[in-house]
Design a protein around this motif. Structure first.
Motif, PDB file in Angstrom:
ATOM      1  N   ASN A   1      25.683  64.988  21.320  1.00 30.66           N
ATOM      2  CA  ASN A   1      26.669  64.603  20.120  1.00 30.66           C
ATOM      3  C   ASN A   1      27.887  64.435  21.079  1.00 30.66           C
ATOM      4  O   ASN A   1      28.825  64.152  20.211  1.00 30.66           O
ATOM      5  CB  ASN A   1      27.026  65.530  18.975  1.00 30.66           C
ATOM      6  N   LYS A   2      28.170  64.419  22.172  1.00 32.18           N
ATOM      7  CA  LYS A   2      29.304  64.365  23.052  1.00 32.18           C
ATOM      8  C   LYS A   2      29.002  63.604  24.555  1.00 32.18           C
ATOM      9  O   LYS A   2      27.766  63.839  24.874  1.00 32.18           O
ATOM     10  CB  LYS A   2      30.177  65.629  23.331  1.00 32.18           C
ATOM     11  N   GLU A   3      30.054  63.273  25.167  1.00 31.06           N
ATOM     12  CA  GLU A   3      29.951  63.090  26.609  1.00 31.06           C
ATOM     13  C   GLU A   3      30.260  64.347  27.552  1.00 31.06           C
ATOM     14  O   GLU A   3      30.866  65.065  27.111  1.00 31.06           O
ATOM     15  CB  GLU A   3      31.064  62.094  26.773  1.00 31.06           C
ATOM     16  N   VAL A   4      29.280  64.047  28.634  1.00 31.13           N
ATOM     17  CA  VAL A   4      29.072  65.109  29.322  1.00 31.13           C
ATOM     18  C   VAL A   4      29.432  64.395  30.829  1.00 31.13           C
ATOM     19  O   VAL A   4      28.860  63.703  31.371  1.00 31.13           O
ATOM     20  CB  VAL A   4      27.802  65.832  29.689  1.00 31.13           C
ATOM     21  N   PRO A   5      30.535  64.828  31.384  1.00 30.89           N
ATOM     22  CA  PRO A   5      30.938  64.195  32.879  1.00 30.89           C
ATOM     23  C   PRO A   5      29.912  64.814  33.758  1.00 30.89           C
ATOM     24  O   PRO A   5      29.333  65.928  33.862  1.00 30.89           O
ATOM     25  CB  PRO A   5      32.250  64.760  33.111  1.00 30.89           C
TER      26      PRO A   5
ATOM     27  N   PRO B   1      26.677  60.072  24.615  1.00 26.79           N
ATOM     28  CA  PRO B   1      26.280  60.401  23.155  1.00 26.79           C
ATOM     29  C   PRO B   1      24.979  59.778  23.008  1.00 26.79           C
ATOM     30  O   PRO B   1      24.843  58.515  23.135  1.00 26.79           O
ATOM     31  CB  PRO B   1      27.411  60.375  22.180  1.00 26.79           C
ATOM     32  N   THR B   2      23.758  60.330  22.363  1.00 29.11           N
ATOM     33  CA  THR B   2      22.629  59.747  21.953  1.00 29.11           C
ATOM     34  C   THR B   2      22.891  58.903  20.662  1.00 29.11           C
ATOM     35  O   THR B   2      23.474  59.464  19.622  1.00 29.11           O
ATOM     36  CB  THR B   2      21.472  60.654  21.826  1.00 29.11           C
ATOM     37  N   ALA B   3      22.078  57.821  20.414  1.00 29.80           N
ATOM     38  CA  ALA B   3      22.206  57.040  19.360  1.00 29.80           C
ATOM     39  C   ALA B   3      20.926  56.051  19.106  1.00 29.80           C
ATOM     40  O   ALA B   3      20.403  55.822  20.226  1.00 29.80           O
ATOM     41  CB  ALA B   3      23.549  56.354  19.210  1.00 29.80           C
ATOM     42  N   PRO B   4      20.684  55.788  17.973  1.00 24.58           N
ATOM     43  CA  PRO B   4      19.587  54.785  17.802  1.00 24.58           C
ATOM     44  C   PRO B   4      20.013  53.397  18.612  1.00 24.58           C
ATOM     45  O   PRO B   4      21.176  53.218  18.700  1.00 24.58           O
ATOM     46  CB  PRO B   4      19.487  54.501  16.452  1.00 24.58           C
TER      47      PRO B   4
ATOM     48  N   TYR C   1      31.253  59.085   9.529  1.00 23.62           N
ATOM     49  CA  TYR C   1      30.976  60.090  10.313  1.00 23.62           C
ATOM     50  C   TYR C   1      29.662  60.144  10.717  1.00 23.62           C
ATOM     51  O   TYR C   1      28.721  59.874   9.953  1.00 23.62           O
ATOM     52  CB  TYR C   1      31.370  61.347   9.459  1.00 23.62           C
ATOM     53  N   ARG C   2      29.279  60.598  12.065  1.00 25.87           N
ATOM     54  CA  ARG C   2      27.895  60.562  12.452  1.00 25.87           C
ATOM     55  C   ARG C   2      27.744  61.689  13.411  1.00 25.87           C
ATOM     56  O   ARG C   2      28.505  61.997  14.182  1.00 25.87           O
ATOM     57  CB  ARG C   2      27.583  59.172  13.290  1.00 25.87           C
ATOM     58  N   ALA C   3      26.386  62.298  13.264  1.00 22.59           N
ATOM     59  CA  ALA C   3      25.904  63.532  14.074  1.00 22.59           C
ATOM     60  C   ALA C   3      24.604  63.287  14.227  1.00 22.59           C
ATOM     61  O   ALA C   3      23.719  63.017  13.272  1.00 22.59           O
ATOM     62  CB  ALA C   3      26.533  64.859  13.550  1.00 22.59           C
TER      63      ALA C   3
ATOM     64  N   SER D   1      20.489  67.824  23.408  1.00 24.31           N
ATOM     65  CA  SER D   1      21.784  68.453  23.983  1.00 24.31           C
ATOM     66  C   SER D   1      21.429  69.264  25.293  1.00 24.31           C
ATOM     67  O   SER D   1      22.352  69.665  25.954  1.00 24.31           O
ATOM     68  CB  SER D   1      22.168  69.687  23.068  1.00 24.31           C
ATOM     69  N   ASP D   2      20.199  69.473  25.594  1.00 22.33           N
ATOM     70  CA  ASP D   2      19.882  69.974  26.948  1.00 22.33           C
ATOM     71  C   ASP D   2      19.855  69.169  28.012  1.00 22.33           C
ATOM     72  O   ASP D   2      19.268  69.328  29.107  1.00 22.33           O
ATOM     73  CB  ASP D   2      18.637  70.861  27.012  1.00 22.33           C
ATOM     74  N   LEU D   3      20.383  67.873  27.816  1.00 24.84           N
ATOM     75  CA  LEU D   3      20.075  66.758  28.928  1.00 24.84           C
ATOM     76  C   LEU D   3      18.727  66.313  29.069  1.00 24.84           C
ATOM     77  O   LEU D   3      18.482  65.987  30.362  1.00 24.84           O
ATOM     78  CB  LEU D   3      20.934  66.952  30.001  1.00 24.84           C
ATOM     79  N   GLU D   4      17.664  66.540  28.307  1.00 27.63           N
ATOM     80  CA  GLU D   4      16.361  66.063  28.229  1.00 27.63           C
ATOM     81  C   GLU D   4      16.013  65.082  27.472  1.00 27.63           C
ATOM     82  O   GLU D   4      16.584  64.914  26.430  1.00 27.63           O
ATOM     83  CB  GLU D   4      15.546  67.461  28.079  1.00 27.63           C
ATOM     84  N   LEU D   5      15.072  64.212  28.109  1.00 24.78           N
ATOM     85  CA  LEU D   5      14.746  63.038  27.209  1.00 24.78           C
ATOM     86  C   LEU D   5      13.490  63.431  26.342  1.00 24.78           C
ATOM     87  O   LEU D   5      12.604  64.013  26.603  1.00 24.78           O
ATOM     88  CB  LEU D   5      14.099  61.951  27.998  1.00 24.78           C
ATOM     89  N   ASN D   6      13.519  62.846  24.970  1.00 23.26           N
ATOM     90  CA  ASN D   6      12.175  63.068  24.077  1.00 23.26           C
ATOM     91  C   ASN D   6      12.023  61.592  23.422  1.00 23.26           C
ATOM     92  O   ASN D   6      12.977  60.767  23.426  1.00 23.26           O
ATOM     93  CB  ASN D   6      12.224  64.286  23.265  1.00 23.26           C
TER      94      ASN D   6
END
Length: 380
Positions: free
Chosen positions: A54-58, A72-75, A46-48, A361-366
């Motif tokens: 944490n989810k796909e956004v169309p 979803p974002t991941a390393p 399980y990963r979060a 989660s706000d669709l911003e890059l950091n």
């Protein structure tokens, strides 16, 4: 009276012979069982993310139709990157060890296995992780022929053989497997050596480029210096009129892998690597301190620095600056709790990159990503 005595003697002799045959049969059966082994693993996780998507956004176009997806974002490393409850792989290994010769057939099923054998879809069902035969030529020399996992790096494909469940950047972008012929030498006094002739990296079914790579290893008391050299692409192309030389450059990688028992309960693993193909590549180093509190519990840390050159960071998922360079520091805290043959692995990981590449989660890059993972690995 004499006849009776002889009859008893014959009965005793027959009983002893029968017992001896039974013992020999059991011993032979045990010997055969020791030669043939069947083992493997099954794992899930399980990963979060703490601060990532944490989810796909169309993504919808002007007409309302879907034109894309925010993923979803991941390393930017291999395996264990799916959100929520996810599958690792089933790993089935059959091996036979004779006095002089033997084989290993290592099959993988599931997402982790498919990612591990990505370079081998040619004519195979894409499930072969390792498939090789070997010959113990002498007590000090072994020849291995076929497809085998790489000799470079601290980490491996099997989750049961790694302390951390997620993998490092150096492992993820180094070789996974090789196909070829290698010779291992026991030089005595804890020294060892290996020489190999190989297909290009991860092409374990065929050699599409017509080029060979070469590997070497020098080991002493659990410390290994590894080398890999060879062209990893087509040296000629057909432009419609004839063959044209592409001037493809050779990959060179040098890698140190080792570790030390600092005390009876404390182990320190080390990995450092450098890979270059005409200025494009990466380098990095990682420490793996691990402390065992009991035979059923251990805790460990992986601290890794990984730097990419000439745009390789875009491939590695850590971005690149104007010069094409990038780096990331990844710290992973992992525990191993054993319940019989099952290992429970909770893990907290922080990746901090020099570029903004992680989507929140706000669709911003950091530039940073924190994540939690809980895995279970069963070994048999």
């Amino acid at each position: 009276m004499k006849t009776i005595i002889n009859t008893k003697y014959i009965k005793n002799l027959a009983f002893a012979a029968l017992a001896l045959v039974s013992v020999m049969a059991v011993a032979q059966e045990e010997e055969e069982e020791k030669k043939f082994e069947f083992s493997g693993t099954v794992d899930a996780y399980y990963r979060a993310n703490f601060n990532g998507l944490n989810k796909e956004v169309p993504v919808l176009g002007i007409g309302g139709e879907q034109v894309g997806t925010f993923l979803p974002t991941a390393p930017g490393t291999s395996f264990a990157n799916d959100p929520g409850f996810a599958l690792g792989m089933a790993n089935l290994i059959a091996s036979y060890e004779g006095d002089k010769v033997g084989f290993v057939a290592d099959l993988v099923f599931g997402p982790r296995g498919e990612d591990a054998v990505f370079g081998s879809p040619f004519g195979s069902p894409n499930i072969v992780n390792q498939l090789y035969v070997y010959w113990n030529v002498s007590e000090s020399t072994t020849l291995t022929f076929g497809n085998f996992n790489t000799f470079l790096g601290y980490e491996v494909i099997s989750p049961a053989s790694n302390f951390n469940y997620s993998t490092s950047y150096m492992f993820s972008y180094g070789p996974f497997s090789h196909a070829g012929l290698k010779a291992d030498f026991d030089l005595g006094n804890e020294w060892s050596a290996m020489l190999a002739i190989l297909n290009p990296t991860d092409f374990t079914d065929i050699n599409p480029f017509g080029e060979l790579s070469f590997g070497a290893q020098l080991g002493y008391s659990g410390q290994y210096l590894n080398f890999l050299f060879g062209k990893q692409g087509f040296n000629e192309v057909f432009d419609g009129t004839g063959l044209v030389d592409t001037d493809v450059s050779s990959l060179f990688q040098v890698d140190f892998t080792g570790g030390f028992d600092v005390s009876e309960d404390f182990f320190l693993g080390i990995n450092a690597t450098y890979q270059d193909t005409d200025g494009v590549g990466f380098y990095g180093a990682a420490l793996y301190p691990q402390y065992t509190t009991s035979e059923n519990f251990a805790i460990g840390l992986r601290g890794e620095y990984f730097a990419a050159m000439e745009g390789f960071g875009n491939v590695a998922g850590i971005g690149a600056d104007a010069d094409g360079d990038a780096n990331v520091i990844a710290v992973t805290l992992t525990a191993n709790a054993k319940v019989g043959d099952l290992t429970i692995i909770p893990e907290i990981r922080l990746d901090s990159a020099s570029e903004d590449v992680f989507l929140n989660s706000d669709l911003e890059l950091n530039g940073s990503l924190g994540s939690f993972l809980l895995a279970a690995v069963y070994s048999f």
